[in-house]
Design an enzyme around this catalytic site. Structure first.
Site, PDB file in Angstrom:
ATOM      1  N   GLU A  13       2.849  -8.576  15.715  1.00  0.00           N
ATOM      2  CA  GLU A  13       1.380  -8.560  15.821  1.00  0.00           C
ATOM      3  C   GLU A  13       0.827  -9.920  16.214  1.00  0.00           C
ATOM      4  O   GLU A  13      -0.258 -10.011  16.780  1.00  0.00           O
ATOM      5  CB  GLU A  13       0.746  -8.112  14.493  1.00  0.00           C
ATOM      6  N   HIS A  55      28.050  -0.656  13.262  1.00  0.00           N
ATOM      7  CA  HIS A  55      28.645   0.630  13.638  1.00  0.00           C
ATOM      8  C   HIS A  55      27.627   1.546  14.316  1.00  0.00           C
ATOM      9  O   HIS A  55      27.853   2.746  14.437  1.00  0.00           O
ATOM     10  CB  HIS A  55      29.255   1.285  12.397  1.00  0.00           C
ATOM     11  N   LYS A 103      -6.982   3.297  16.874  1.00  0.00           N
ATOM     12  CA  LYS A 103      -7.957   3.640  15.830  1.00  0.00           C
ATOM     13  C   LYS A 103      -9.178   4.303  16.448  1.00  0.00           C
ATOM     14  O   LYS A 103      -9.675   5.310  15.956  1.00  0.00           O
ATOM     15  CB  LYS A 103      -8.395   2.390  15.055  1.00  0.00           C
TER      16      LYS A 103
HETATM   17  O1  PA5 Z   1      -2.016  -7.843   9.848  1.00  0.00           O
HETATM   18  C1  PA5 Z   1      -3.014  -7.118   9.942  1.00  0.00           C
HETATM   19  O2  PA5 Z   1      -4.142  -7.598  10.006  1.00  0.00           O
HETATM   20  C2  PA5 Z   1      -2.893  -5.611   9.943  1.00  0.00           C
HETATM   21  O3  PA5 Z   1      -1.572  -5.190   9.952  1.00  0.00           O
HETATM   22  C3  PA5 Z   1      -3.569  -5.041   8.713  1.00  0.00           C
HETATM   23  O4  PA5 Z   1      -2.962  -5.585   7.569  1.00  0.00           O
HETATM   24  C4  PA5 Z   1      -3.484  -3.517   8.682  1.00  0.00           C
HETATM   25  O5  PA5 Z   1      -4.022  -2.970   9.865  1.00  0.00           O
HETATM   26  C5  PA5 Z   1      -4.243  -2.963   7.475  1.00  0.00           C
HETATM   27  O6  PA5 Z   1      -5.568  -3.371   7.522  1.00  0.00           O
HETATM   28  P1  PA5 Z   1      -6.493  -3.337   6.248  1.00  0.00           P
HETATM   29  O7  PA5 Z   1      -5.917  -4.245   5.215  1.00  0.00           O
HETATM   30  O8  PA5 Z   1      -7.818  -3.811   6.742  1.00  0.00           O
HETATM   31  O9  PA5 Z   1      -6.535  -1.901   5.765  1.00  0.00           O
END
Ligand code: PA5
Length: 433
Positions: free
Chosen positions: A282, A303, A417
């Site tokens: 990310e 394996h 989303k």
């Molecule tokens: O690293 C990030 O920002 C994302 O992976 C969020 O943690 C994830 O989308 C969950 O978001 P939230 O904590 O707002 O529900």
């Protein structure tokens, strides 16, 4: 202070690495220090182990103790950064089979949308004493929001007005649906700091509370991270292993190695790989750039994926993580008839053979044209896991900046989303006909 983890690699000499990246690293470091780097509103993780208020830590510990007393099973709801850190640390530090009797069972929800999973979860917790920790920084993410709606109904039906005693919410200080719901319902709450993004939040209450509920020493986790903050505070590439890791990755990418595989020989470390994948995936995968983060759990995956790593497309580099002192060991018995031919191993322990397998694998993959890095942690305990967490956080920030992207946003996550809101006809997202 001795380094708790070490990094070694032989792909590029330190002087060459310094020539290529030394100045750039100094420049990025200085921008992070003075808050002028892109995304600098999200640098709160950098000094977090030192800045976490003492009363916040006390409150986390007290709440964990309360939940441990109240519940046999604690459902932790969250996804992405609101889930992976806690699960990674819990898995890495818990026994493989038998839970300590005084530790509640932790189960996770809101990280998937499987109706079967939820149905079976509700069946599993029924009849046991239950508590819930719901975690969402935004307070609006669909997967955990749905799971919480279902669990909240379950808790209210079962515990009536006492249900709020058994629910803890961790979310933004003022925004989002979860904040409003928590305040109205009188749940205990903790705040996800504004300047810390989800994937950097494991050392905030987001990770600390569930980890403490699981019976893991969060003070040791933080102590390791704190020592790592001191260790990786300098801007000199030749003495900062986190920055070296970042620079070597970028150098490998420039040579066409665009997939990194994190490999370990410690089965309970597998969820930590998932945390690492999110952290790097990310943070770096954007603007058409990035190194694809993958992982393997060896020797199991020797394996399955071993053939590809050894012999497939040459775009892979591999980073091995090894714990120098595993927690326990098993000896190999000698037999009189030696029918299986294994008596030659009986002077060795399983962990010794595991280490030889790691060396053998590294040598084979190196010979097969896979550049390698090797991270060794002295021990497998909370302190060293905390240290590793910070090592990777410091590394990914530098690595993403070297790559030329903002390490702290995730614009791509938003696309799906918007689509699900539209497809599920969420008010405000329905297309005009
Ligand atoms: O690293 C990030 O920002 C994302 O992976 C969020 O943690 C994830 O989308 C969950 O978001 P939230 O904590 O707002 O529900």
């Amino acid at each position: 202070m001795a380094q708790a983890i070490t990094l070694s690699q032989s792909h590029i000499s330190m002087s060459e690495l310094n020539n290529l990246y030394g100045e750039k690293v100094k420049e990025i470091h200085s921008k992070m220090e003075n808050g002028t780097s892109i995304g600098s509103d999200f640098l709160g993780w950098r000094d977090l182990p030192n800045t976490l208020p003492a009363d916040e830590l006390t409150s986390v510990l007290k709440t964990a103790e309360k939940l441990r007393k109240l519940a046999e099973v604690v459902v932790v709801i969250g996804v992405g950064g609101s889930y992976l850190g806690a699960k990674a640390v819990q898995d890495a530090l818990s026994p493989y089979f038998e839970r300590n009797v005084e530790d509640p069972e932790l189960i996770f929800a809101g990280q998937n949308l499987s109706g079967t999973y939820m149905k079976q979860l509700l069946k599993h917790i029924d009849g046991k004493e239950v508590a819930v920790i719901v975690i969402s920084k935004s307070g609006t993410t669909t997967e955990p929001a749905i799971a919480f709606r279902i669990l909240l109904e379950y808790m209210e039906n079962r515990y009536k007005e006492a249900s709020s005693e058994r629910i803890v919410a961790i979310t933004d200080k003022s925004q989002g649906a979860l904040r409003e719901l928590a305040d109205r319902s009188g749940f205990t709450t903790f705040v996800v700091p504004d300047d810390i993004g989800g994937r950097f939040s494991v050392l905030t209450p987001v990770g600390l509370l569930p980890i403490a509920v699981a019976g893991i020493d969060i003070e040791q986790l933080l102590a390791g991270a704190k020592d790592a903050v001191a260790e990786y505070a300098g801007d000199d590439l030749s003495s900062n292993a986190a920055y070296q890791y970042a620079a070597v990755r970028n150098h490998l990418l420039s040579e066409g190695y665009n997939v990194e595989i994190l490999a370990s020989f410690t089965p309970r470390f597998a969820t930590f790989h998932e945390w690492w994948k999110q952290l790097f995936g990310e943070s770096e995968g954007k603007d058409g750039k990035g190194i694809y983060p993958a992982s393997v759990a060896y020797p199991t995956d020797l394996h399955s994926m071993g053939q590809y790593v050894q012999d497939g497309r040459r775009e892979i580099f591999e980073t091995f993580i090894q714990f120098a002192q595993p927690v326990e060991d098993s000896s190999i018995p000698t037999t009189k008839d030696n029918l299986d031919g294994l008596n030659y191993l009986s002077a060795k322990t399983m962990n010794e053979i595991n280490d030889v397998t790691l060396q053998a694998t590294m040598q084979a993959h190196h010979d097969g044209g896979v550049p390698l890095m090797h991270i060794t942690a002295d021990k497998h305990d909370a302190y060293h896991i905390g240290y590793l967490i910070y090592f990777f956080e410091a590394a990914v920030a530098m690595s993403a900046y070297l790559l030329g992207v903002n390490p702290f946003d995730q614009p791509g996550v938003e696309e799906y989303k918007k689509n699900i809101f539209r497809m599920l006809e969420k008010p405000g997202f329905v297309e005009e006909k």
